[in-house]
Design an enzyme around this catalytic site. Sequence first.
Site, short mmCIF file in Angstrom:
data_model
loop_
_atom_site.label_atom_id
_atom_site.label_comp_id
_atom_site.label_asym_id
_atom_site.label_seq_id
_atom_site.Cartn_x
_atom_site.Cartn_y
_atom_site.Cartn_z
N GLY A 1 38.96 35.91 -3.49
CA GLY A 1 38.54 36.83 -4.50
C GLY A 1 37.38 37.77 -3.94
N ARG B 1 27.54 36.63 -29.72
CA ARG B 1 28.94 37.04 -29.83
C ARG B 1 29.90 36.41 -30.63
NH1 ARG B 1 29.71 39.22 -23.47
NH2 ARG B 1 28.40 40.76 -23.76
N HIS C 1 37.45 38.03 -24.29
CA HIS C 1 36.65 38.76 -23.35
C HIS C 1 36.17 37.77 -22.22
CE1 HIS C 1 33.56 41.60 -21.80
NE2 HIS C 1 32.66 40.89 -21.98
N GLY D 1 32.64 36.49 -5.10
CA GLY D 1 33.46 36.34 -3.69
C GLY D 1 32.50 37.19 -2.77
N ASP E 1 44.19 32.82 -11.30
CA ASP E 1 45.05 31.91 -10.24
C ASP E 1 44.53 30.93 -9.71
OD1 ASP E 1 46.65 34.43 -10.86
OD2 ASP E 1 46.63 35.22 -9.05
N HIS F 1 34.88 39.22 -27.83
CA HIS F 1 33.74 40.04 -27.71
C HIS F 1 34.19 40.98 -29.17
CE1 HIS F 1 31.18 43.47 -26.90
NE2 HIS F 1 30.76 42.91 -25.85
#
Length: 598
Positions: A17, A290, A357, A22, A225, A246
């Site tokens: 990543g 949210r 989101h 990352g 993944d 969101h």
Amino acid sequence: MSAYNYIHHYHDVLIVGAGGAGLRAAVAASEGGASVACLSKVPPTRSHTVAAQGGINAALGNREADDWHWHMYDTIRGSDWLGDQDAIAFMCEQAPGAIIELEQMGMPFTRDENGLIYQRAYGGQKTQYGKGGQAYRACAVADRTGHSLLHTLYSQALRHKVEFYIEYVALDLLMDEHNNCLGLVAWHIETGDLHIFHAHTTILATGGYGQVYASTTASTICTGDGNAMCLRAGIALQDMEFIQFHPTGLYGSGILITEGARGEGAILKNAHGERFMERYAPDSKELASRDVISRAMMQEIHGGRGCGKNADHLYLFLDHLPPGLIESKLPAIREITSTFARIDISRDPIPVLPAVHYTMGGIPCNSQSQVLTVDGKGNEHTVPGLVAIGEASCTSVHGANRLGCNGLLELVVFGKAAGQQAANHKQTRHKPLSDATLEPAMTRFDSLRHKNGATRPRQLRKELQQVMQHGASIFRNQALLDNAERQLRLIWNAYQADLKISDKSLIWNNDLMEALETDNLLRQAVVTAVSAKERKESRGAHWRDDYPVRNDKDWLKHSLGFVDDNGHVHMQYRAVRMAGLEPKTQAVLSFPPEERAY
Ligand SMILES: Cc1cc2nc3c(=O)[nH]c(=O)nc-3n(C[C@H](O)[C@H](O)[C@H](O)COP(=O)(O)OP(=O)(O)OC[C@H]3O[C@@H](n4cnc5c(N)ncnc54)[C@H](O)[C@@H]3O)c2cc1C
């Protein structure tokens, strides 16, 4: 698997990543003297972090007095007390230093009139442990904060000679018989070659899995993944029932309209022109948490007060804001709404609807980002050699609901710490890799390539997104979740028995790529649906119409969902860490559960 030739690579640290998490880890590990490989399935600057708009939190106190302890309290309250308080204390305490570091790396933060880093208001954040006024904590680069962050970190990683493997798709972790992670196997989509990466530490920074839903602000690459690789390695995923919607996705496309717009003063209205948030959150209104605003919006729509000819969305007004403010603080929102909705925000309201989101759940970790697993007796163990950071991880700093602008903060704080620790764990030799370690990953890959049924992977991906959108949405109940689970089972069976991969090559094979991602999504969808079905209470983003009250006695605990190769989910639970440490004095800091009102 002799049918394939493998190209081998040996590194101290392997990072999967190249988003904010990352890249921050790559810079830190490299500074620590480690040889670092960073894999990404897309060019690094296309990672989803690039899309982050609003900002990154830190109690710098540039606008009003602020204190990282208040930030810690807000984060815990936002998490509905499901967040792990040791990890939250670490993140909030580290935040101001992390921002200064980014600034020194060259991140061009927006400035206030005194030349200090500008800080905007964001939802669910106050001063004085929730009792004071609005906090101004979100540091921003106009409304393109993620773009700046990602480019800054990528430049630094190049400067530190991190080795990038771009357009390499990580397939599966390589776990030996003692459950040590030795690295992973990846497919290079440009050449079709298969690569084995040997590493002392493997850091998963693969992002969230918002693509499990049909309407999401997350990019198409956000398929979780790394989460799915853990599931296949027998590691449970934690708190997967907590999906953040969101409030302001652009109606029709779900493109994000940053919460920063409301932070700058935008207001929501229903079809009667009423500022309805005054009824739901009299104190914070559009700057409530949210989950609270998303539910209020859906209640307005269900109550027949939605806007437009189908009464199925609401309006966000910015027309009262000074044009200079829009120019300097929200230029991307002006551009997005003009391009995708043909709207002039100085005149017209923006039609909005909640969209998925952020995925609070993910790979369970302790506060050092080491991956955790639980044995049959309920004992917790770390998985040697495996670390997870960023949206893929569940550390858990967001608990049942993430506060806006704590996502980017998590990336840089835990990314840096994980990179430094990995550099300290360098060893002289790599552990040998046996055929048995490689076999499960390659058998799956090989059998997938030769599937010859009638159903295209794309079709199954769309079906599962629809099932989740309707069955595990903002409002949930037993019947909806039972039905979602049943339908996911049919999709699982179709995937196993009837998948068709027409392209047999290994070069730029989109069909195969889609099949791999759909497999990953499906595993996470099943765990999400079952975790939601089992959690019989309402907490944070997980709302059950049939259990509308938070139940700390039975449910103040993290869910762990395992899935086997037949799609059967097995649940276990682990305790929430309810205390952190004051870094200077090592005094215990703990915020016990309270009622959560905005
Ligand atoms: C539209 C939008 C706006 C947002 N705005 C904000 C904000 O203003 N403030 C905030 O705090 N948070 C915000 N968030 C949340 C935050 O941006 C994300 O949680 C965060 O950027 C995730 O970063 P990450 O490094 O974990 O993963 P990502 O940035 O998603 O990167 C994942 C990386 O993993 C790689 N990868 C994935 N799978 C594989 C594989 N199989 N093989 C090889 N590589 C792989 C990808 O190529 C990519 O490089 C926003 C999110 C969205 C969607």
